[in-house]
Design a protein around this motif. Structure first.
Motif, short mmCIF file in Angstrom:
data_model
loop_
_atom_site.label_atom_id
_atom_site.label_comp_id
_atom_site.label_asym_id
_atom_site.label_seq_id
_atom_site.Cartn_x
_atom_site.Cartn_y
_atom_site.Cartn_z
N THR A 70 4.92 -44.19 43.69
CA THR A 70 5.26 -42.78 43.92
C THR A 70 4.31 -41.87 43.16
O THR A 70 3.87 -40.83 43.68
CB THR A 70 6.70 -42.52 43.47
OG1 THR A 70 7.58 -43.41 44.15
CG2 THR A 70 7.11 -41.09 43.77
N PHE A 71 3.98 -42.26 41.94
CA PHE A 71 3.05 -41.49 41.12
C PHE A 71 1.69 -41.37 41.82
O PHE A 71 1.08 -40.30 41.87
CB PHE A 71 2.86 -42.15 39.75
CG PHE A 71 2.83 -41.19 38.60
CD1 PHE A 71 2.01 -40.08 38.62
CD2 PHE A 71 3.62 -41.41 37.48
CE1 PHE A 71 1.98 -39.20 37.55
CE2 PHE A 71 3.59 -40.53 36.41
CZ PHE A 71 2.77 -39.42 36.45
N VAL A 72 1.23 -42.47 42.40
CA VAL A 72 -0.06 -42.48 43.10
C VAL A 72 -0.04 -41.52 44.28
O VAL A 72 -0.98 -40.74 44.50
CB VAL A 72 -0.42 -43.91 43.55
CG1 VAL A 72 -1.55 -43.89 44.57
CG2 VAL A 72 -0.80 -44.77 42.36
N VAL A 73 1.03 -41.56 45.06
CA VAL A 73 1.13 -40.69 46.24
C VAL A 73 1.14 -39.22 45.83
O VAL A 73 0.44 -38.38 46.44
CB VAL A 73 2.40 -41.04 47.05
CG1 VAL A 73 2.62 -40.01 48.16
CG2 VAL A 73 2.30 -42.44 47.64
N VAL A 74 1.90 -38.88 44.81
CA VAL A 74 1.99 -37.49 44.37
C VAL A 74 0.65 -37.01 43.81
O VAL A 74 0.19 -35.89 44.11
CB VAL A 74 3.10 -37.32 43.32
CG1 VAL A 74 3.08 -35.91 42.73
CG2 VAL A 74 4.47 -37.60 43.93
N MET A 75 -0.02 -37.85 43.04
CA MET A 75 -1.31 -37.47 42.47
C MET A 75 -2.36 -37.29 43.56
O MET A 75 -3.22 -36.41 43.48
CB MET A 75 -1.77 -38.50 41.45
CG MET A 75 -0.94 -38.52 40.18
SD MET A 75 -1.01 -36.98 39.26
CE MET A 75 -2.64 -37.12 38.54
N PHE A 76 -2.30 -38.12 44.60
CA PHE A 76 -3.24 -37.96 45.71
C PHE A 76 -3.00 -36.61 46.41
O PHE A 76 -3.95 -35.90 46.75
CB PHE A 76 -3.06 -39.10 46.71
CG PHE A 76 -4.08 -39.11 47.82
CD1 PHE A 76 -5.30 -39.73 47.67
CD2 PHE A 76 -3.81 -38.47 49.02
CE1 PHE A 76 -6.24 -39.72 48.69
CE2 PHE A 76 -4.74 -38.45 50.05
CZ PHE A 76 -5.96 -39.09 49.87
N GLN B 111 -6.03 -39.36 42.27
CA GLN B 111 -6.36 -37.93 42.29
C GLN B 111 -7.85 -37.74 42.58
O GLN B 111 -8.23 -36.87 43.37
CB GLN B 111 -5.98 -37.28 40.97
CG GLN B 111 -6.14 -35.77 40.97
CD GLN B 111 -5.64 -35.15 39.68
OE1 GLN B 111 -5.65 -35.77 38.63
NE2 GLN B 111 -5.20 -33.90 39.76
N LEU B 112 -8.70 -38.55 41.94
CA LEU B 112 -10.13 -38.44 42.17
C LEU B 112 -10.49 -38.76 43.62
O LEU B 112 -11.36 -38.12 44.22
CB LEU B 112 -10.89 -39.38 41.21
CG LEU B 112 -10.81 -39.02 39.72
CD1 LEU B 112 -11.47 -40.11 38.88
CD2 LEU B 112 -11.47 -37.68 39.45
N GLY C 253 -4.38 -33.83 44.18
CA GLY C 253 -5.84 -33.81 44.18
C GLY C 253 -6.43 -33.28 45.46
O GLY C 253 -7.57 -32.78 45.48
N ALA C 254 -5.67 -33.33 46.57
CA ALA C 254 -6.19 -32.87 47.86
C ALA C 254 -6.55 -31.38 47.83
O ALA C 254 -7.40 -30.93 48.60
CB ALA C 254 -5.15 -33.13 48.95
#
Length: 434
Positions: free
Chosen positions: A116-122, A65-66, A125-126
């Motif tokens: 999947t969690f990483v992709v959704v959080m990215f 996200q960051l 964060g966008a």
């Protein structure tokens, strides 16, 4: 009249923030959205730990996200400028709601994993930097260019945000214990949907659209900031200040572990001390801006804040540190709305969305760097040297605020205006003067 003079034409009073229906709706929408976000700030890492049991995976998910915030803070500046603040905010709320809801749905279907969690959080964060910048850019289109009124509107919006930040984590912890992290994420998704509906129905199309023919790019926004002495100095100062704040927040658990034998209650109380002080300062700023110019209040608060951080390395106990955090939080709250007001009025209207998006990205990158580096510095050098480093950052930021203000003229006062003309006719100047 007995003296035979012609009565003067009635003067239409400038509406106070309480009389702006659109602003009231905006405040409600942003409070609902921000409160949901604060619930997720607790629920998301909790769900990762519940899913994987790995602190490393939790760090990876939050870092995604960051990373998106940093990347899209710059590269999102172009489409923020083209679309305009209203559209960016609507798209942000409309898209983030389903993205947040996707996480508990996948969890209940037993299809959620770290990747999947990483992709959704990215993806979530966008939208952060463009959305935060659009909040600032849209206010002049709602309340007009009058510095006093705009400053008070900024203070009202920041008060709503700080109240959500203060209450959200505590409420999130309670709701997670009662219903579980996936359910709390569904509540956040609903909050985004409610905000989107309110903004779509009540935010006028005329509220600062993406007009203008200037070049829309991150480089153009960055150059606009840097070629102006005040904007450039204050943007760097805000990034350094955010670095110091996030580093301090990251060190609060270390303080609790090293001085209070690992008490999470102490860590939470210290963070609450800052939040309470910041909320009180923001509320007071709304009143002070009726009498004190925004630039004066901004400079006074930021210089005092730099001086306040000099007390951090002193050998305080936890009660003393608690009081210090209340004080520096208060100074941050008093000066934040004036800083935002001076900055937004100095940027040409057509270029505000992209310039503010780049400025927000700079501050967020500074905050991320502070969060990442603080633990390493404290581990290698100890807390006291780390506190001296934070004091140096805030003092440098204060010096940049003064440098940027020196020799730069304030913009002339704007004529009173309102995007809610129907509300103006109902304004009672006696009410607004209280």
């Amino acid at each position: 009249m007995t003296n035979g003079t012609t009565p003067a034409a009635p003067v239409t009073p400038t509406p106070g923030i309480r009389q702006h229906r659109t602003l009231r709706v905006l405040l409600v929408a942003e409070t609902v959205s921000m409160l949901g976000t604060q619930l997720s700030a607790v629920a998301m890492p909790w769900l990762v730990l519940q899913l994987t049991g790995s602190a490393g995976d939790m760090g990876l998910v939050m870092a995604a996200q960051l990373a998106a915030i940093a990347v899209f803070g710059f590269f999102g500046a172009s489409w923020t400028g083209r679309l305009g603040p209203r559209t960016v905010m609507l798209v942000g709320d409309t898209v983030r709601g389903p993205l947040v809801a996707l996480l508990p749905v996948l969890y209940f279907l037993d299809c959620l994993n770290t990747a999947t969690f990483v992709v959704v959080m990215f993806a979530i964060g966008a939208f952060y930097a463009p959305y935060a910048a659009s909040q600032q850019a849209i206010l002049p289109g709602v309340v007009g260019e009058d510095e006093q009124l705009l400053g008070r509107a900024n203070a009202a919006l920041q008060s709503a945000t700080r109240l959500s930040v203060l209450l959200g984590p505590v409420l999130g912890g309670v709701l997670i214990s009662l219903f579980g992290a996936p359910t709390v994420l569904i509540v956040d998704a609903v909050s985004f949907a409610c905000s989107a509906v309110l903004l779509r129905l009540c935010l006028p199309q005329t509220a600062t659209t993406g007009k203008g023919t200037g070049r829309r790019s991150p480089a153009a926004g960055f150059k606009l900031l840097m070629r102006d002495r005040l904007l450039g100095s204050w943007s760097v100062a805000l990034a350094l200040g955010e670095m110091a704040w996030q580093a301090l927040f990251a060190l609060l658990p270390v303080i609790a572990v090293s001085r209070e034998h690992g008490s999470s209650v102490v860590a939470g109380a210290l963070l609450t001390a800052f939040g309470g002080g910041a909320l009180a300062g923001t509320l007071l700023a709304g009143r002070l801006l009726r009498r004190v110019p925004a630039r004066t209040l901004a400079l006074t608060g930021r210089v005092a804040l730099g001086a306040g951080f000099l007390a951090l390395p002193l050998p305080f106990g936890v009660p003393g540190l608690f009081c210090l955090l209340v004080c520096v939080g208060f100074l941050n709250g008093v000066s934040s709305a004036p800083v935002a007001t001076v900055r937004v009025l100095r940027i040409p209207e057509a270029q505000r969305p992209e310039a503010l998006t780049v400025a927000t990205a700079l501050a967020l990158i500074g905050g991320t760097a502070g969060w990442v580096l603080s633990g390493t510095l404290a581990q290698k050098a100890g807390l006291t040297p780390a506190f001296w480093g934070l004091a140096a950052l805030q003092l440098t930021a204060a010096a940049l605020f003064v440098f940027g203000a020196l020799g730069t003229a304030s913009p002339p006062p704007a004529p009173p205006s309102s995007t809610d003309p129907a509300e103006v006719t109902r304004t009672d100047p006696a009410k607004d003067s209280r």
